[in-house]
Motif scaffolding. Sequence first.
Motif, PDB file in Angstrom:
ATOM      1  N   SER A   1       0.825  -1.204   0.000  1.00  0.00           N
ATOM      2  CA  SER A   1       0.000   0.000   0.000  1.00  0.00           C
ATOM      3  C   SER A   1       0.861   1.256   0.000  1.00  0.00           C
TER       4      SER A   1
ATOM      5  N   GLY B   1      -2.788   1.760 -10.111  1.00  0.00           N
ATOM      6  CA  GLY B   1      -3.837   1.680  -9.107  1.00  0.00           C
ATOM      7  C   GLY B   1      -4.137   0.258  -8.681  1.00  0.00           C
ATOM      8  N   LEU B   2      -3.668  -0.723  -9.456  1.00  0.00           N
ATOM      9  CA  LEU B   2      -3.870  -2.120  -9.068  1.00  0.00           C
ATOM     10  C   LEU B   2      -3.027  -2.508  -7.854  1.00  0.00           C
TER      11      LEU B   2
ATOM     12  N   LEU C   1      -4.872  -1.657  -4.808  1.00  0.00           N
ATOM     13  CA  LEU C   1      -6.036  -2.537  -4.765  1.00  0.00           C
ATOM     14  C   LEU C   1      -5.655  -3.920  -4.244  1.00  0.00           C
TER      15      LEU C   1
ATOM     16  N   LEU D   1      -5.070  -3.620  -0.581  1.00  0.00           N
ATOM     17  CA  LEU D   1      -6.342  -3.597   0.124  1.00  0.00           C
ATOM     18  C   LEU D   1      -6.900  -5.006   0.279  1.00  0.00           C
ATOM     19  N   LEU D   2      -6.784  -5.797  -0.776  1.00  0.00           N
ATOM     20  CA  LEU D   2      -7.260  -7.183  -0.741  1.00  0.00           C
ATOM     21  C   LEU D   2      -6.466  -8.007   0.280  1.00  0.00           C
TER      22      LEU D   2
ATOM     23  N   SER E   1      -6.525   2.337   0.540  1.00  0.00           N
ATOM     24  CA  SER E   1      -7.728   3.078   0.157  1.00  0.00           C
ATOM     25  C   SER E   1      -7.372   4.463  -0.359  1.00  0.00           C
TER      26      SER E   1
ATOM     27  N   ILE F   1      -6.079   4.043  -3.903  1.00  0.00           N
ATOM     28  CA  ILE F   1      -7.171   3.804  -4.851  1.00  0.00           C
ATOM     29  C   ILE F   1      -7.923   5.100  -5.118  1.00  0.00           C
TER      30      ILE F   1
ATOM     31  N   THR G   1      -8.408   6.898  -8.750  1.00  0.00           N
ATOM     32  CA  THR G   1      -9.759   7.144  -9.251  1.00  0.00           C
ATOM     33  C   THR G   1      -9.952   8.618  -9.619  1.00  0.00           C
TER      34      THR G   1
END
Length: 183
Positions: free
Chosen positions: A85, A135-136, A139, A142-143, A166, A169, A173
Amino acid sequence: MERFCPHCGKAADNHTHYCDGCGGPIDITPPQPRYTTLAGMPPPPYFPPAGSEPTTFDPFSPIPPRQFDTRVPGRGLGITSMVMSIAGTFLSLIFSLASVGQMHSWQFRQSWNSPWYQNEPCLAPELISIVLVFGLIPLLALLFGVISKKRGYRCGISTAGLIIGSIGIAICTIASLYLSQFL
């Protein structure tokens, strides 16, 4: 000093731990040192406080090693979530700012009405795809943070991974939505 076996009474050598005759153990107690104070007087006796349980302290006993359970479920995913992250948010922030700057530069060059810049292609689709690829990483972080929480790792590392992921992401976005206006 001559020693004798307490089981059979046979004389025993000073350096043996077991009797040569019966094989029984011979009690070997090391001589107790006599502690004195500087004045040559023995130290005063220690009386524990009233109401406390007596404890025994053996200064020659080995200190037991600290027991760690290295198999905490979800610890690796929590640490991975935190690291990914941070890295993903940093990369997505850098590439989002660079992409927005590139698009502003392109828009500024288009306003010059110069024939050299009139046919310059818009790079918005490529920049959006780059921002989304970076951005992956948050993500995935986060997962991993969610999975480590589900496995029972309730440490702040996985929570920080969730929060920072977060943020990464959200940055991607916002940058993608901003760049999509140039399509």
